[in-house]
Design an enzyme around this catalytic site. Structure first.
Site, PDB file in Angstrom:
ATOM      1  CB  CYS A  80       7.253   3.885   3.536  1.00 38.40           C
ATOM      2  SG  CYS A  80       6.066   3.588   4.881  1.00 38.40           S
ATOM      3  CG  HIS A 186       4.842   0.808   0.573  1.00 42.42           C
ATOM      4  ND1 HIS A 186       6.092   0.448   1.029  1.00 42.42           N
ATOM      5  CD2 HIS A 186       4.128   1.204   1.654  1.00 42.42           C
ATOM      6  CE1 HIS A 186       6.138   0.622   2.331  1.00 42.42           C
ATOM      7  NE2 HIS A 186       4.967   1.086   2.753  1.00 42.42           N
ATOM      8  CD  GLU A 188       7.609  -1.032  -1.856  1.00 44.43           C
ATOM      9  OE1 GLU A 188       7.581  -1.184  -0.617  1.00 44.43           O
ATOM     10  OE2 GLU A 188       7.513   0.103  -2.395  1.00 44.43           O
TER      11      GLU A 188
END
Length: 204
Positions: A80, A186, A188
């Protein structure tokens, strides 16, 4: 050892949890001495470009990161805003970026997006890898990842674009130059696809 750079921005705990689930060792660097031990680096980030650059500089880890990445070719994955600060500059701010992959961070053009596509670009979107780089091993050609951003990375050299996505226009959502990698989405927060990508980075 995979080392997450904690300079005050980014969901550090999510990365730790993912790598623990994978059974892979991971540590967190909060100062230059801790970062020096890294054999792979994850550079997360959320928020604004200038704030990220300011906090990274103030952390005392900027110079060590430059040495590891640019002189020693330690693999790094920016995520990001952690990817965006790898650029030379940004439409969002005035400060210069790290310039690890020459380019400029551009804001999506609202006139192109139209009323049906709001900013920020938020939610799940398909990612199309442009080659067979190991970061995307085992992932489908149009794997879905979670995005939250209003700016995208425009590489100076198109050969550095690793993957693209579509939001009113095609935009680069993954970049790579040598051992430097960045993704706009993202991993994660992207369930199994994101976990696979983080595992792939550990295996590069």
């Amino acid at each position: 050892m995979i080392t997450i750079v904690d300079y005050g921005l980014g969901n550090i705990r999510a990365f730790i949890n993912t790598y623990k689930q994978l059974g892979l060792p991971i540590t967190v660097a909060r100062n230059a001495q801790e970062l020096k031990q890294a054999s792979k680096i994850i550079l997360p980030g959320v928020g604004a470009f200038d704030l990220a650059m300011t906090l990274f500089q103030q952390s005392g880890m900027r110079e060590v990161a430059d040495e590891l990445v640019q002189e020693k070719d330690v693999p790094v994955l920016g995520i990001c805003v952690g990817m965006q600060i790898m650029a030379s500059s940004s439409d969002e701010g005035q400060l210069p970026g790290l310039n690890w992959i020459p380019g400029r961070v551009r804001k999506f053009n609202r006139a192109v997006l139209g009323a049906s596509l709001p900013l920020p670009h938020m939610g799940w979107n398909n990612v199309s890898a442009l080659d067979q780089h190991g970061l995307f091993n085992g992932l489908s050609h149009a794997a879905s990842f979670y995005f939250l951003h209003s700016f995208y990375y425009e590489c100076e050299d198109g050969a550095h674009v690793l993957a693209q996505s579509q939001y009113g226009q095609e935009f680069s959502c993954a970049v790579r130059r040598g051992s430097v990698h960045g993704v706009q989405f993202h991993p994660e927060k992207s369930h199994s696809a994101g976990t696979r990508l983080l595992k792939n980075f550990a295996e590069l």
